[in-house]
Design a protein around this motif. Structure first.
Motif, PDB file in Angstrom:
ATOM      1  N   GLY A 157       0.837  -1.195   0.000  1.00  0.00           N
ATOM      2  CA  GLY A 157       0.000   0.000   0.000  1.00  0.00           C
ATOM      3  C   GLY A 157       0.870   1.242   0.000  1.00  0.00           C
ATOM      4  N   GLU A 158       0.631   2.137   0.944  1.00  0.00           N
ATOM      5  CA  GLU A 158       1.411   3.369   1.040  1.00  0.00           C
ATOM      6  C   GLU A 158       2.703   3.182   1.833  1.00  0.00           C
ATOM      7  OE1 GLU A 158       0.682   6.293  -0.483  1.00  0.00           O
ATOM      8  OE2 GLU A 158      -0.902   5.138  -1.454  1.00  0.00           O
ATOM      9  N   LYS A 159       2.842   2.041   2.470  1.00  0.00           N
ATOM     10  CA  LYS A 159       4.012   1.810   3.322  1.00  0.00           C
ATOM     11  C   LYS A 159       5.191   1.312   2.494  1.00  0.00           C
ATOM     12  CE  LYS A 159       5.209  -0.091   7.839  1.00  0.00           C
ATOM     13  NZ  LYS A 159       4.685  -0.804   9.032  1.00  0.00           N
ATOM     14  N   VAL A 160       6.331   1.977   2.659  1.00  0.00           N
ATOM     15  CA  VAL A 160       7.551   1.620   1.935  1.00  0.00           C
ATOM     16  C   VAL A 160       8.686   1.474   2.943  1.00  0.00           C
ATOM     17  CG1 VAL A 160       9.243   2.358   0.211  1.00  0.00           C
ATOM     18  CG2 VAL A 160       6.810   2.825  -0.156  1.00  0.00           C
ATOM     19  N   ILE A 161       9.440   0.383   2.832  1.00  0.00           N
ATOM     20  CA  ILE A 161      10.538   0.121   3.760  1.00  0.00           C
ATOM     21  C   ILE A 161      11.793  -0.219   2.967  1.00  0.00           C
ATOM     22  CG2 ILE A 161      11.335  -1.236   5.727  1.00  0.00           C
ATOM     23  CD1 ILE A 161       8.386  -2.009   6.211  1.00  0.00           C
ATOM     24  N   GLY A 162      12.855   0.549   3.177  1.00  0.00           N
ATOM     25  CA  GLY A 162      14.146   0.248   2.575  1.00  0.00           C
ATOM     26  C   GLY A 162      14.953  -0.632   3.516  1.00  0.00           C
ATOM     27  N   ILE A 163      15.563  -1.685   2.974  1.00  0.00           N
ATOM     28  CA  ILE A 163      16.269  -2.665   3.804  1.00  0.00           C
ATOM     29  C   ILE A 163      17.721  -2.785   3.362  1.00  0.00           C
ATOM     30  CG2 ILE A 163      16.398  -5.093   4.485  1.00  0.00           C
ATOM     31  CD1 ILE A 163      13.387  -5.243   4.122  1.00  0.00           C
ATOM     32  N   GLU A 164      18.617  -2.696   4.321  1.00  0.00           N
ATOM     33  CA  GLU A 164      20.043  -2.882   4.075  1.00  0.00           C
ATOM     34  C   GLU A 164      20.511  -4.113   4.841  1.00  0.00           C
ATOM     35  OE1 GLU A 164      23.649  -1.798   2.232  1.00  0.00           O
ATOM     36  OE2 GLU A 164      21.668  -0.891   2.011  1.00  0.00           O
ATOM     37  N   VAL A 165      21.260  -4.987   4.163  1.00  0.00           N
ATOM     38  CA  VAL A 165      21.788  -6.198   4.791  1.00  0.00           C
ATOM     39  C   VAL A 165      23.264  -5.987   5.095  1.00  0.00           C
ATOM     40  CG1 VAL A 165      22.166  -8.681   4.553  1.00  0.00           C
ATOM     41  CG2 VAL A 165      20.144  -7.617   3.511  1.00  0.00           C
ATOM     42  N   LYS A 166      23.642  -6.225   6.340  1.00  0.00           N
ATOM     43  CA  LYS A 166      25.033  -6.077   6.765  1.00  0.00           C
ATOM     44  C   LYS A 166      25.547  -7.430   7.251  1.00  0.00           C
ATOM     45  CE  LYS A 166      25.609  -1.695   6.000  1.00  0.00           C
ATOM     46  NZ  LYS A 166      26.569  -1.249   4.963  1.00  0.00           N
ATOM     47  N   SER A 167      26.557  -7.952   6.564  1.00  0.00           N
ATOM     48  CA  SER A 167      27.057  -9.286   6.906  1.00  0.00           C
ATOM     49  C   SER A 167      28.470  -9.277   7.461  1.00  0.00           C
ATOM     50  CB  SER A 167      27.028 -10.183   5.659  1.00  0.00           C
ATOM     51  OG  SER A 167      27.789  -9.598   4.618  1.00  0.00           O
ATOM     52  N   GLY A 168      29.070  -8.104   7.557  1.00  0.00           N
ATOM     53  CA  GLY A 168      30.444  -8.023   8.046  1.00  0.00           C
ATOM     54  C   GLY A 168      30.627  -6.856   8.978  1.00  0.00           C
ATOM     55  N   ARG A 169      31.694  -6.128   8.776  1.00  0.00           N
ATOM     56  CA  ARG A 169      31.957  -4.979   9.627  1.00  0.00           C
ATOM     57  C   ARG A 169      30.926  -3.879   9.392  1.00  0.00           C
ATOM     58  NH1 ARG A 169      38.466  -4.225   8.607  1.00  0.00           N
ATOM     59  NH2 ARG A 169      39.147  -6.220   9.511  1.00  0.00           N
TER      60      ARG A 169
END
Length: 211
Positions: A157-169
């Protein structure tokens, strides 16, 4: 490894629909599992496949692989809508076992390679999100503008979420910062280092984090 690919494709794709170029479908699947969580243009795919036909055929075969929950190509998120055409897909292999099976590298070798480990973790996160959100109101895409990139964008819908994946430092979140500037109303989420622990994320249905 070829026999594994053949078994998976024969069971999940080739028996369900008539495929004009089954050899091309096999090649595309074999290529995709070597590029987990990578953005790969259709033109680059054409250059690495024999008898590839055209980008329309590749896009259709990628869609079929996604329908069989094998490989999906995420579209580019832009201006609050999903850009369906002309964007380079981000390849997500929907079971990490398919990524690992053709590899001759040991777990330790992959774990000690920041780039390879990063792609593997990012792919696993993307697969978990995709599999959890399938047949729901949520869509999953990625975002890129110039040198800035956000691993995944979830929209319902109107909800937007940006996702960042961090696997190290822990590193600078330049992609998320740029995303916030472009979409001030969007929420952001970090998975991995400094964010939601990976084991906690994988043990919980993905939509739990987005509601």
């Amino acid at each position: 490894n070829d026999s594994l690919i053949e078994t998976v494709l024969a069971r999940d794709v080739l028996q369900s629909k008539r495929i004009n170029k089954p050899a091309l479908l096999r090649q595309l699947f074999g290529l995709a599992i070597t590029y987990p969580a990578r953005i790969l243009s259709y033109n680059k795919m054409l250059g690495q496949l024999q008898d590839a036909g055209n980008t329309t055929t590749l896009a259709e075969y990628l869609r079929l692989l996604g329908g069989a929950y094998l490989v999906t190509g995420l579209e580019l998120f832009s201006k609050g809508v999903i850009r369906k055409r002309a964007s380079s897909p981000k390849l997500i292999i929907l079971n990490n076992a398919l990524v690992n099976s053709p590899s001759i590298e040991t777990y330790e070798q992959v774990r000690n390679s920041p780039s390879k480990w990063g792609w593997l973790v990012e792919n696993a996160v993307g697969a978990h999100i995709y599999n959890s959100l399938s047949k729901t109101k949520w869509s999953i895409t990625y975002w890129r503008k110039g040198n800035f990139e956000v691993d995944f964008v979830i929209q319902g819908g109107e909800k937007v979420i940006g996702i960042e994946v961090k696997s190290g430092r822990p590193g600078k979140l330049t992609g998320l910062n740029a995303f916030r500037k472009s979409f001030p109303k969007a929420e952001t989420l970090i998975i991995g280092e400094t964010g939601i622990p990976l084991d906690e994320f994988f043990s919980t249905p993905a939509q739990t984090w987005f509601s």
